[in-house]
Scaffold this motif. Structure first.
Motif, PDB file in Angstrom:
ATOM      1  N   ALA A   1      67.876  18.149 -55.304  1.00 31.68           N
ATOM      2  CA  ALA A   1      67.573  19.258 -56.206  1.00 31.68           C
ATOM      3  C   ALA A   1      66.213  19.064 -56.863  1.00 31.68           C
ATOM      4  O   ALA A   1      65.815  17.947 -57.200  1.00 31.68           O
ATOM      5  CB  ALA A   1      68.651  19.376 -57.277  1.00 31.68           C
ATOM      6  N   VAL A   2      65.498  20.151 -57.043  1.00 29.53           N
ATOM      7  CA  VAL A   2      64.227  20.138 -57.767  1.00 29.53           C
ATOM      8  C   VAL A   2      64.543  20.524 -59.210  1.00 29.53           C
ATOM      9  O   VAL A   2      65.055  21.615 -59.468  1.00 29.53           O
ATOM     10  CB  VAL A   2      63.202  21.102 -57.131  1.00 29.53           C
ATOM     11  N   VAL A   3      64.256  19.595 -60.125  1.00 26.30           N
ATOM     12  CA  VAL A   3      64.574  19.794 -61.540  1.00 26.30           C
ATOM     13  C   VAL A   3      63.393  19.376 -62.399  1.00 26.30           C
ATOM     14  O   VAL A   3      62.554  18.591 -61.982  1.00 26.30           O
ATOM     15  CB  VAL A   3      65.825  18.979 -61.962  1.00 26.30           C
TER      16      VAL A   3
ATOM     17  N   PHE B   1      55.746  18.800 -64.938  1.00 32.32           N
ATOM     18  CA  PHE B   1      56.093  19.193 -63.575  1.00 32.32           C
ATOM     19  C   PHE B   1      57.508  18.760 -63.216  1.00 32.32           C
ATOM     20  O   PHE B   1      57.990  17.731 -63.697  1.00 32.32           O
ATOM     21  CB  PHE B   1      55.117  18.575 -62.573  1.00 32.32           C
ATOM     22  N   PRO B   2      58.159  19.529 -62.355  1.00 36.67           N
ATOM     23  CA  PRO B   2      59.490  19.143 -61.886  1.00 36.67           C
ATOM     24  C   PRO B   2      59.423  17.908 -60.991  1.00 36.67           C
ATOM     25  O   PRO B   2      58.352  17.484 -60.548  1.00 36.67           O
ATOM     26  CB  PRO B   2      59.949  20.354 -61.064  1.00 36.67           C
ATOM     27  N   GLY B   3      60.574  17.353 -60.729  1.00 38.06           N
ATOM     28  CA  GLY B   3      60.727  16.239 -59.803  1.00 38.06           C
ATOM     29  C   GLY B   3      61.864  16.543 -58.847  1.00 38.06           C
ATOM     30  O   GLY B   3      62.480  17.607 -58.913  1.00 38.06           O
ATOM     31  N   VAL B   4      62.126  15.606 -57.968  1.00 30.42           N
ATOM     32  CA  VAL B   4      63.215  15.758 -57.003  1.00 30.42           C
ATOM     33  C   VAL B   4      64.295  14.755 -57.369  1.00 30.42           C
ATOM     34  O   VAL B   4      64.029  13.548 -57.464  1.00 30.42           O
ATOM     35  CB  VAL B   4      62.726  15.509 -55.562  1.00 30.42           C
ATOM     36  N   LEU B   5      65.497  15.242 -57.572  1.00 30.14           N
ATOM     37  CA  LEU B   5      66.638  14.381 -57.853  1.00 30.14           C
ATOM     38  C   LEU B   5      67.257  13.985 -56.521  1.00 30.14           C
ATOM     39  O   LEU B   5      67.783  14.829 -55.795  1.00 30.14           O
ATOM     40  CB  LEU B   5      67.667  15.120 -58.710  1.00 30.14           C
TER      41      LEU B   5
ATOM     42  N   SER C   1      61.705  13.081 -42.757  1.00 31.75           N
ATOM     43  CA  SER C   1      62.611  13.298 -43.888  1.00 31.75           C
ATOM     44  C   SER C   1      61.836  13.549 -45.172  1.00 31.75           C
ATOM     45  O   SER C   1      62.163  14.462 -45.949  1.00 31.75           O
ATOM     46  CB  SER C   1      63.527  12.088 -44.073  1.00 31.75           C
ATOM     47  N   LEU C   2      60.809  12.749 -45.411  1.00 29.32           N
ATOM     48  CA  LEU C   2      60.001  12.922 -46.614  1.00 29.32           C
ATOM     49  C   LEU C   2      59.214  14.232 -46.580  1.00 29.32           C
ATOM     50  O   LEU C   2      59.066  14.895 -47.613  1.00 29.32           O
ATOM     51  CB  LEU C   2      59.055  11.728 -46.788  1.00 29.32           C
ATOM     52  N   ASP C   3      58.744  14.620 -45.389  1.00 34.35           N
ATOM     53  CA  ASP C   3      58.060  15.911 -45.258  1.00 34.35           C
ATOM     54  C   ASP C   3      58.997  17.054 -45.628  1.00 34.35           C
ATOM     55  O   ASP C   3      58.583  18.024 -46.272  1.00 34.35           O
ATOM     56  CB  ASP C   3      57.524  16.108 -43.840  1.00 34.35           C
ATOM     57  N   GLY C   4      60.255  16.940 -45.227  1.00 35.27           N
ATOM     58  CA  GLY C   4      61.241  17.964 -45.585  1.00 35.27           C
ATOM     59  C   GLY C   4      61.453  18.048 -47.084  1.00 35.27           C
ATOM     60  O   GLY C   4      61.518  19.142 -47.657  1.00 35.27           O
ATOM     61  N   LEU C   5      61.576  16.900 -47.741  1.00 37.23           N
ATOM     62  CA  LEU C   5      61.713  16.875 -49.201  1.00 37.23           C
ATOM     63  C   LEU C   5      60.493  17.486 -49.875  1.00 37.23           C
ATOM     64  O   LEU C   5      60.614  18.285 -50.815  1.00 37.23           O
ATOM     65  CB  LEU C   5      61.878  15.438 -49.698  1.00 37.23           C
ATOM     66  N   LEU C   6      59.321  17.113 -49.396  1.00 39.08           N
ATOM     67  CA  LEU C   6      58.086  17.621 -49.979  1.00 39.08           C
ATOM     68  C   LEU C   6      57.949  19.126 -49.768  1.00 39.08           C
ATOM     69  O   LEU C   6      57.514  19.851 -50.673  1.00 39.08           O
ATOM     70  CB  LEU C   6      56.890  16.877 -49.383  1.00 39.08           C
ATOM     71  N   ALA C   7      58.347  19.620 -48.619  1.00 42.14           N
ATOM     72  CA  ALA C   7      58.295  21.064 -48.350  1.00 42.14           C
ATOM     73  C   ALA C   7      59.239  21.819 -49.279  1.00 42.14           C
ATOM     74  O   ALA C   7      58.890  22.878 -49.813  1.00 42.14           O
ATOM     75  CB  ALA C   7      58.637  21.341 -46.890  1.00 42.14           C
ATOM     76  N   ARG C   8      60.423  21.267 -49.478  1.00 44.11           N
ATOM     77  CA  ARG C   8      61.393  21.898 -50.388  1.00 44.11           C
ATOM     78  C   ARG C   8      60.843  21.913 -51.812  1.00 44.11           C
ATOM     79  O   ARG C   8      60.971  22.890 -52.536  1.00 44.11           O
ATOM     80  CB  ARG C   8      62.710  21.141 -50.307  1.00 44.11           C
ATOM     81  N   TYR C   9      60.217  20.811 -52.210  1.00 38.84           N
ATOM     82  CA  TYR C   9      59.633  20.702 -53.547  1.00 38.84           C
ATOM     83  C   TYR C   9      58.504  21.721 -53.747  1.00 38.84           C
ATOM     84  O   TYR C   9      58.501  22.468 -54.725  1.00 38.84           O
ATOM     85  CB  TYR C   9      59.112  19.279 -53.751  1.00 38.84           C
ATOM     86  N   THR C  10      57.564  21.757 -52.808  1.00 44.67           N
ATOM     87  CA  THR C  10      56.430  22.675 -52.959  1.00 44.67           C
ATOM     88  C   THR C  10      56.885  24.129 -52.899  1.00 44.67           C
ATOM     89  O   THR C  10      56.363  24.968 -53.638  1.00 44.67           O
ATOM     90  CB  THR C  10      55.327  22.411 -51.921  1.00 44.67           C
ATOM     91  N   ALA C  11      57.868  24.432 -52.059  1.00 44.44           N
ATOM     92  CA  ALA C  11      58.381  25.802 -51.986  1.00 44.44           C
ATOM     93  C   ALA C  11      59.024  26.204 -53.316  1.00 44.44           C
ATOM     94  O   ALA C  11      58.845  27.339 -53.782  1.00 44.44           O
ATOM     95  CB  ALA C  11      59.387  25.932 -50.849  1.00 44.44           C
ATOM     96  N   ALA C  12      59.750  25.293 -53.936  1.00 39.10           N
ATOM     97  CA  ALA C  12      60.387  25.594 -55.218  1.00 39.10           C
ATOM     98  C   ALA C  12      59.345  25.846 -56.295  1.00 39.10           C
ATOM     99  O   ALA C  12      59.472  26.786 -57.089  1.00 39.10           O
ATOM    100  CB  ALA C  12      61.305  24.444 -55.628  1.00 39.10           C
ATOM    101  N   LEU C  13      58.289  25.022 -56.308  1.00 36.10           N
ATOM    102  CA  LEU C  13      57.240  25.228 -57.305  1.00 36.10           C
ATOM    103  C   LEU C  13      56.516  26.546 -57.068  1.00 36.10           C
ATOM    104  O   LEU C  13      56.272  27.310 -58.009  1.00 36.10           O
ATOM    105  CB  LEU C  13      56.256  24.062 -57.302  1.00 36.10           C
ATOM    106  N   GLN C  14      56.183  26.840 -55.818  1.00 36.76           N
ATOM    107  CA  GLN C  14      55.491  28.091 -55.508  1.00 36.76           C
ATOM    108  C   GLN C  14      56.346  29.298 -55.885  1.00 36.76           C
ATOM    109  O   GLN C  14      55.831  30.291 -56.404  1.00 36.76           O
ATOM    110  CB  GLN C  14      55.110  28.132 -54.036  1.00 36.76           C
ATOM    111  N   ALA C  15      57.652  29.210 -55.663  1.00 39.47           N
ATOM    112  CA  ALA C  15      58.553  30.319 -55.993  1.00 39.47           C
ATOM    113  C   ALA C  15      58.606  30.594 -57.488  1.00 39.47           C
ATOM    114  O   ALA C  15      58.952  31.701 -57.909  1.00 39.47           O
ATOM    115  CB  ALA C  15      59.958  30.023 -55.472  1.00 39.47           C
ATOM    116  N   HIS C  16      58.254  29.600 -58.290  1.00 39.18           N
ATOM    117  CA  HIS C  16      58.276  29.755 -59.738  1.00 39.18           C
ATOM    118  C   HIS C  16      56.879  29.723 -60.355  1.00 39.18           C
ATOM    119  O   HIS C  16      56.728  29.514 -61.563  1.00 39.18           O
ATOM    120  CB  HIS C  16      59.165  28.663 -60.347  1.00 39.18           C
ATOM    121  N   ASP C  17      55.857  29.945 -59.501  1.00 37.41           N
ATOM    122  CA  ASP C  17      54.463  30.008 -59.962  1.00 37.41           C
ATOM    123  C   ASP C  17      54.033  28.777 -60.756  1.00 37.41           C
ATOM    124  O   ASP C  17      53.324  28.881 -61.762  1.00 37.41           O
ATOM    125  CB  ASP C  17      54.209  31.279 -60.786  1.00 37.41           C
ATOM    126  N   ILE C  18      54.468  27.614 -60.284  1.00 37.46           N
ATOM    127  CA  ILE C  18      54.058  26.343 -60.889  1.00 37.46           C
ATOM    128  C   ILE C  18      53.047  25.710 -59.950  1.00 37.46           C
ATOM    129  O   ILE C  18      53.302  25.606 -58.752  1.00 37.46           O
ATOM    130  CB  ILE C  18      55.271  25.416 -61.095  1.00 37.46           C
TER     131      ILE C  18
END
Length: 92
Positions: A16-18, A25-29, A67-84
């Motif tokens: 989860a990105v929290v 900035f958010p982090g990844v749990l 695996s790390l690329d997948g986590l990073l993609a999920r993280y960046t997508a979440a930030l972009q979706a919330h204009d961070i």
């Protein structure tokens, strides 16, 4: 133990990105079992290097990188979706 409110930017999955207060900035749990798997992946890379098995080390490293690329993609997508803004430079 302290209970706090956090901001959740993705579903509450294994990664989860929290955002914790007062972080900017958010982090990844990452769940403990997932963290253990990542640690084991690194241990296999080290073991393969110790045995001079470069092909095996590369294969294990490529899997971990994916695996790390997948986590990073999920993280960046979440930030972009919330204009961070993304808090790091992104590789080309």
């Amino acid at each position: 133990m302290e209970r706090i409110e956090v901001e959740l930017f993705t579903d509450a999955s294994n990664d989860a990105v929290v955002r914790l207060p007062p972080r900017r900035f958010p982090g990844v749990l990452i769940q403990g079992d997932s963290l253990s798997v990542m640690r084991d992946d690194v241990a296999r890379i080290v073991e393969a290097c110790d045995q001079d098995d470069i092909a095996e080390a590369r294969e294990e490293a490529a899997y971990l990188l994916s695996s790390l690329d997948g986590l990073l993609a999920r993280y960046t997508a979440a930030l972009q979706a919330h204009d961070i803004p993304i808090p790091f430079s992104q590789a080309p």
